[in-house]
Design a protein around this motif. Structure first.
Motif, short mmCIF file in Angstrom:
data_model
loop_
_atom_site.label_atom_id
_atom_site.label_comp_id
_atom_site.label_asym_id
_atom_site.label_seq_id
_atom_site.Cartn_x
_atom_site.Cartn_y
_atom_site.Cartn_z
N ARG A 95 0.85 -1.19 0.00
CA ARG A 95 0.00 0.00 0.00
C ARG A 95 0.88 1.23 0.00
O ARG A 95 1.77 1.38 0.83
CB ARG A 95 -0.89 0.01 1.24
CG ARG A 95 -1.85 1.17 1.24
CD ARG A 95 -2.82 1.09 2.38
NE ARG A 95 -3.84 2.07 2.50
CZ ARG A 95 -3.88 3.32 2.09
NH1 ARG A 95 -2.90 3.81 1.42
NH2 ARG A 95 -4.88 4.11 2.33
N ASP A 96 0.61 2.11 -0.94
CA ASP A 96 1.32 3.37 -1.04
C ASP A 96 0.30 4.49 -0.81
O ASP A 96 -0.48 4.82 -1.69
CB ASP A 96 1.98 3.51 -2.41
CG ASP A 96 2.89 4.72 -2.52
OD1 ASP A 96 2.79 5.63 -1.66
OD2 ASP A 96 3.70 4.76 -3.46
N GLY A 97 0.30 5.03 0.40
CA GLY A 97 -0.65 6.08 0.77
C GLY A 97 -0.55 7.32 -0.09
O GLY A 97 -1.50 8.09 -0.19
N ARG A 98 0.57 7.52 -0.74
CA ARG A 98 0.74 8.70 -1.60
C ARG A 98 -0.15 8.62 -2.83
O ARG A 98 -0.39 9.62 -3.48
CB ARG A 98 2.20 8.82 -2.05
CG ARG A 98 3.18 8.98 -0.91
CD ARG A 98 4.61 8.91 -1.39
NE ARG A 98 4.88 7.63 -2.02
CZ ARG A 98 5.98 7.35 -2.70
NH1 ARG A 98 6.91 8.27 -2.86
NH2 ARG A 98 6.15 6.16 -3.23
N SER A 105 -3.32 7.41 -2.72
CA SER A 105 -4.72 7.26 -2.31
C SER A 105 -5.60 8.29 -3.01
O SER A 105 -5.16 9.38 -3.36
CB SER A 105 -4.84 7.38 -0.80
OG SER A 105 -4.48 8.68 -0.38
N GLU A 165 -9.18 10.36 -2.67
CA GLU A 165 -10.08 10.75 -1.61
C GLU A 165 -11.43 11.28 -2.10
O GLU A 165 -12.18 11.85 -1.33
CB GLU A 165 -9.40 11.79 -0.73
CG GLU A 165 -8.14 11.24 -0.09
CD GLU A 165 -7.48 12.21 0.83
OE1 GLU A 165 -8.09 13.24 1.18
OE2 GLU A 165 -6.32 11.95 1.19
#
Length: 101
Positions: A88-91, A93, A95
């Motif tokens: 998982r790469d939160g960058r 995401s 929204e």
């Protein structure tokens, strides 16, 4: 390490290298759109997720697609595998949307 283990380790290493060098197929418009979206968020593909913080947990799955050749004389075998790495790469995401009513 016995011969079977070294052959499997070699096979896994080659599969890993192939997965790293695989290129995704995008149309030029899709690539431009993705680059624009990521550029606005300051995404740097050369830095791992969470750079400077906790390590990234990388999941791995390996599926043996076929056992193609077994040589009892040489004590080796050939297999075809699918190797999948995911994290998982939160960058990256998303929204929400910018839908207009």
């Amino acid at each position: 390490m016995d011969h079977h283990s070294s052959t499997l380790a070699g096979t896994l290493f080659i599969a890993f290298l192939l997965s790293c060098s695989a290129q995704e197929r995008h149309t030029e418009g899709q690539t431009d759109t993705m680059e624009n979206l990521l550029q606005r968020r300051g995404y740097d593909r050369f830095l791992r997720p969470n750079f400077g913080r906790e390590p990234v947990h990388v999941n791995l799955s390996l599926t043996v697609a076929s056992i193609d050749l077994i040589s009892e004389v040489n004590m080796d075998y050939t297999i075809t595998i699918f190797l999948r790495q995911y994290w998982r790469d939160g960058r990256m995401s998303f929204e929400g949307t910018n839908l207009i009513d």
